[in-house]
Scaffold this active site. Structure first.
Site, PDB file in Angstrom:
ATOM      1  N   ARG A 164       0.706  -1.256   0.074  1.00 25.38           N
ATOM      2  CA  ARG A 164      -0.091  -0.059   0.013  1.00 25.38           C
ATOM      3  C   ARG A 164       0.907   1.353   0.078  1.00 25.38           C
ATOM      4  O   ARG A 164       0.210   2.384   0.496  1.00 25.38           O
ATOM      5  CB  ARG A 164      -1.022  -0.128   1.350  1.00 25.38           C
ATOM      6  CG  ARG A 164      -2.191  -0.947   1.128  1.00 25.38           C
ATOM      7  CD  ARG A 164      -2.906  -0.734  -0.101  1.00 25.38           C
ATOM      8  NE  ARG A 164      -4.091  -1.939  -0.149  1.00 25.38           N
ATOM      9  CZ  ARG A 164      -4.293  -2.952  -0.537  1.00 25.38           C
ATOM     10  NH1 ARG A 164      -3.046  -3.316  -1.117  1.00 25.38           N
ATOM     11  NH2 ARG A 164      -5.479  -3.620  -0.398  1.00 25.38           N
ATOM     12  N   SER A 241     -11.266  -0.533   2.197  1.00 25.61           N
ATOM     13  CA  SER A 241     -10.907  -0.832   3.171  1.00 25.61           C
ATOM     14  C   SER A 241     -10.258   0.436   3.869  1.00 25.61           C
ATOM     15  O   SER A 241      -9.842   1.226   3.481  1.00 25.61           O
ATOM     16  CB  SER A 241      -9.540  -1.702   3.312  1.00 25.61           C
ATOM     17  OG  SER A 241      -9.983  -2.744   2.682  1.00 25.61           O
ATOM     18  N   GLU A 342      -6.370   3.911   5.526  1.00 24.75           N
ATOM     19  CA  GLU A 342      -5.820   3.521   4.251  1.00 24.75           C
ATOM     20  C   GLU A 342      -6.180   4.792   3.327  1.00 24.75           C
ATOM     21  O   GLU A 342      -5.420   5.177   2.376  1.00 24.75           O
ATOM     22  CB  GLU A 342      -6.274   1.981   3.837  1.00 24.75           C
ATOM     23  CG  GLU A 342      -5.673   1.644   2.574  1.00 24.75           C
ATOM     24  CD  GLU A 342      -6.463   0.944   1.694  1.00 24.75           C
ATOM     25  OE1 GLU A 342      -7.235   1.425   1.004  1.00 24.75           O
ATOM     26  OE2 GLU A 342      -6.085  -0.182   1.411  1.00 24.75           O
TER      27      GLU A 342
HETATM   28  N1  EPU Z   1     -12.266 -10.624   8.455  1.00 23.54           N
HETATM   29  C1  EPU Z   1     -13.078 -10.649   9.549  1.00 23.54           C
HETATM   30  N2  EPU Z   1     -14.207  -9.981   9.623  1.00 23.54           N
HETATM   31  C2  EPU Z   1     -14.521  -9.354   8.203  1.00 23.54           C
HETATM   32  C3  EPU Z   1     -13.882  -9.542   7.255  1.00 23.54           C
HETATM   33  C4  EPU Z   1     -12.731 -10.220   7.289  1.00 23.54           C
HETATM   34  O1  EPU Z   1     -12.860 -10.843  10.696  1.00 23.54           O
HETATM   35  O2  EPU Z   1     -15.648  -8.507   8.352  1.00 23.54           O
HETATM   36  C5  EPU Z   1     -11.105 -11.379   8.822  1.00 23.54           C
HETATM   37  C6  EPU Z   1     -11.160 -13.013   8.342  1.00 23.54           C
HETATM   38  O3  EPU Z   1     -10.362 -13.794   9.185  1.00 23.54           O
HETATM   39  C7  EPU Z   1     -10.611 -12.988   7.093  1.00 23.54           C
HETATM   40  C8  EPU Z   1      -9.313 -11.836   7.050  1.00 23.54           C
HETATM   41  O4  EPU Z   1      -9.948 -10.831   7.940  1.00 23.54           O
HETATM   42  O5  EPU Z   1     -10.003 -14.145   6.376  1.00 23.54           O
HETATM   43  C9  EPU Z   1      -8.976 -11.152   5.688  1.00 23.54           C
HETATM   44  O6  EPU Z   1     -10.291 -10.587   5.158  1.00 23.54           O
HETATM   45  P1  EPU Z   1     -10.076 -10.313   3.392  1.00 23.54           P
HETATM   46  O7  EPU Z   1      -9.971 -11.590   2.805  1.00 23.54           O
HETATM   47  O8  EPU Z   1     -11.543  -9.814   3.138  1.00 23.54           O
HETATM   48  O9  EPU Z   1      -9.184  -9.249   3.251  1.00 23.54           O
HETATM   49  P2  EPU Z   1      -8.622  -8.102   4.033  1.00 23.54           P
HETATM   50  O10 EPU Z   1      -7.235  -8.309   4.407  1.00 23.54           O
HETATM   51  O11 EPU Z   1      -9.710  -7.364   4.761  1.00 23.54           O
HETATM   52  C10 EPU Z   1      -7.217  -7.162   2.041  1.00 23.54           C
HETATM   53  C11 EPU Z   1      -7.093  -5.843   1.223  1.00 23.54           C
HETATM   54  C12 EPU Z   1      -8.369  -5.596   0.303  1.00 23.54           C
HETATM   55  C13 EPU Z   1      -8.268  -7.041  -0.742  1.00 23.54           C
HETATM   56  C14 EPU Z   1      -8.445  -8.270  -0.086  1.00 23.54           C
HETATM   57  C15 EPU Z   1      -8.002  -9.273  -0.852  1.00 23.54           C
HETATM   58  C16 EPU Z   1      -5.839  -4.259   2.864  1.00 23.54           C
HETATM   59  C17 EPU Z   1      -6.381  -3.279   3.872  1.00 23.54           C
HETATM   60  N3  EPU Z   1      -7.286  -4.773   2.223  1.00 23.54           N
HETATM   61  O12 EPU Z   1      -8.410  -7.177   2.605  1.00 23.54           O
HETATM   62  O13 EPU Z   1      -7.994  -4.340  -0.448  1.00 23.54           O
HETATM   63  O14 EPU Z   1      -9.215  -6.828  -1.764  1.00 23.54           O
HETATM   64  O15 EPU Z   1      -7.286  -8.134   0.993  1.00 23.54           O
HETATM   65  O16 EPU Z   1      -6.583  -9.407  -1.296  1.00 23.54           O
HETATM   66  O17 EPU Z   1      -5.087  -4.960   2.337  1.00 23.54           O
HETATM   67  C18 EPU Z   1      -8.462  -2.147  -0.190  1.00 23.54           C
HETATM   68  O18 EPU Z   1      -7.442  -1.971   0.061  1.00 23.54           O
HETATM   69  O19 EPU Z   1      -9.375  -1.296  -0.250  1.00 23.54           O
HETATM   70  C19 EPU Z   1      -9.064  -3.444  -0.240  1.00 23.54           C
HETATM   71  C20 EPU Z   1     -10.255  -3.686  -0.605  1.00 23.54           C
END
Ligand code: EPU
Length: 348
Positions: A164, A241, A342
């Site tokens: 990021r 995010s 972010e």
């Molecule tokens: N989780 C929760 N609650 C929720 C959602 C997720 O506890 O409501 C936990 C779960 O354990 C889940 C983990 O968080 O397995 C990861 O969640 P997710 O796969 O949705 O990914 P993320 O880490 O929240 C990141 C990026 C996203 C990107 C996704 C997929 C960041 C800040 N976010 O999200 O990017 O699309 O991975 O690769 O790095 C963005 O940056 O705006 C964005 C959407």
């Protein structure tokens, strides 16, 4: 070049908060960008460069100077042996470009499907999802250097991409206006299916998913998380995010797991997070009292993903900031971690 005055900015963002721009111009060419820079310099007006507006929180006071929306379009390509370089105007819609590349059976961007915003914004925070990051495929970025008003082509190394971040939002923040991004992609490469969500989606398929299948899957997964702009879906009135996944040291990680163990909880860990020592910000938010759908006022948490702060219809920027601080405060109190936002904050 038509400069307008007192233009509301909220409609130009996905979160839909914030006040007006004192002056506003959409530049359709490099020449217009230069003219706009001259306009702001000669009048001593602060300049803000707007892309697709999908990662912004604009203050209620708006922007006191010139908001320059980059409207430069155009997609050209040069073929190499098994590679192809796309030269893309910064004002092109990102997902339109990804769709075009996938249709031509070119790999490298399929996991980045369904992300709102403009092409020019992608290098700034090194946009990433499902294991792909634009930093892996960007060859160079054409910029206007505001220090000497010269055009420059910055190579991938100079951009210093990381999670990021790039020079554009760290060491050289505010120095360059991005005009064009050049992506080096592979002809007919395979779809990148590394993340659990994608593997789960394709489990049971008896054929190898194509790039188009992968694009389709990513869009469906994103829609399920409210991370796809779907007209009429209130859960996507957000800036995506709202917090970065914190990157911890070994010590910090140990302290966090100890706190979780004391509560009989387990910190989610899987390869995608572990390789970069990241922990899930969404999990921290959810386990600090802010579950999906939280809040019944003007702001709240998306019903589909704990990491998205949503404007429920009539939120102000002040409401969003107060809510963000509330979340940060609770997460820090309970988990000892300060979450870093972010989105970009404008005019605060
Ligand atoms: N989780 C929760 N609650 C929720 C959602 C997720 O506890 O409501 C936990 C779960 O354990 C889940 C983990 O968080 O397995 C990861 O969640 P997710 O796969 O949705 O990914 P993320 O880490 O929240 C990141 C990026 C996203 C990107 C996704 C997929 C960041 C800040 N976010 O999200 O990017 O699309 O991975 O690769 O790095 C963005 O940056 O705006 C964005 C959407």
């Amino acid at each position: 070049m038509v400069i307008t005055e007192n233009v509301p900015l909220a409609p130009l963002t996905t979160l839909k908060v914030g006040g007006p721009a004192r002056y506003f111009l959409e530049a359709m060419s490099v020449a217009e960008v230069s003219e706009a820079v001259e306009f702001s310099r000669s009048r001593n007006l602060p300049l803000f460069v707007l892309g697709g507006g999908s990662n912004l929180v604009i203050s209620d006071a708006g922007w006191p100077g010139l908001v320059l929306k980059i409207g430069i379009t155009g997609i050209n390509h040069r073929h190499g042996h098994d590679e192809v370089v796309f030269e893309v105007g910064a004002g092109e819609d990102w997902d339109k470009f990804v769709g075009m590349v996938v249709t031509h059976n070119i790999a490298g961007l399929e996991c980045l499907s369904g992300i709102p915003g403009s092409v020019g914004a992608t290098p700034v925070q090194n946009v990433g999802a499902y294991g792909e990051e634009v930093g892996n495929t960007i060859e160079s970025v054409l910029v206007l250097d505001l220090r000497d008003r010269q055009l420059r082509e910055l190579g991938k190394e100079e951009c210093a991409f990381s999670y990021r971040t790039s020079i554009f939002n760290t060491s050289e923040r505010g120095r360059y206006i991005i005009l064009q991004v050049n992506y080096l992609l592979k002809h007919g490469g395979e779809a990148y299916i590394a993340y659990a969500d994608l593997k789960k989606y394709f489990a049971g398929w008896n054929k190898k998913p194509t790039l188009a299948d992968t694009r389709d899957a990513v869009k469906k997964i994103r829609a399920g998380k409210g991370m796809l702009i779907v007209p009429g879906d209130d859960d996507c009135r957000s800036a995506g995010s709202f917090f970065k996944n914190p990157i911890l040291s070994a010590d910090e990680y140990e302290r966090l797991t100890a706190r979780a163990a004391a509560k009989n909880l387990q910190i989610p860990s899987y390869p995608a997070l572990a390789t970069q020592k990241k922990v899930s910000a969404a999990w921290l938010v959810e386990h600090s009292g802010f579950s999906k759908g939280y809040g019944n006022g003007s702001v709240g948490i998306s019903r589909k993903h704990a990491l998205a702060i949503v404007n429920r219809g009539n939120a102000t920027a002040a409401d969003v900031v107060a809510f963000k601080e509330d979340i940060q405060g609770r997460v820090e109190e309970i988990w000892g971690i300060l979450l870093e936002p972010e989105p970009v904050f404008v005019g605060f």
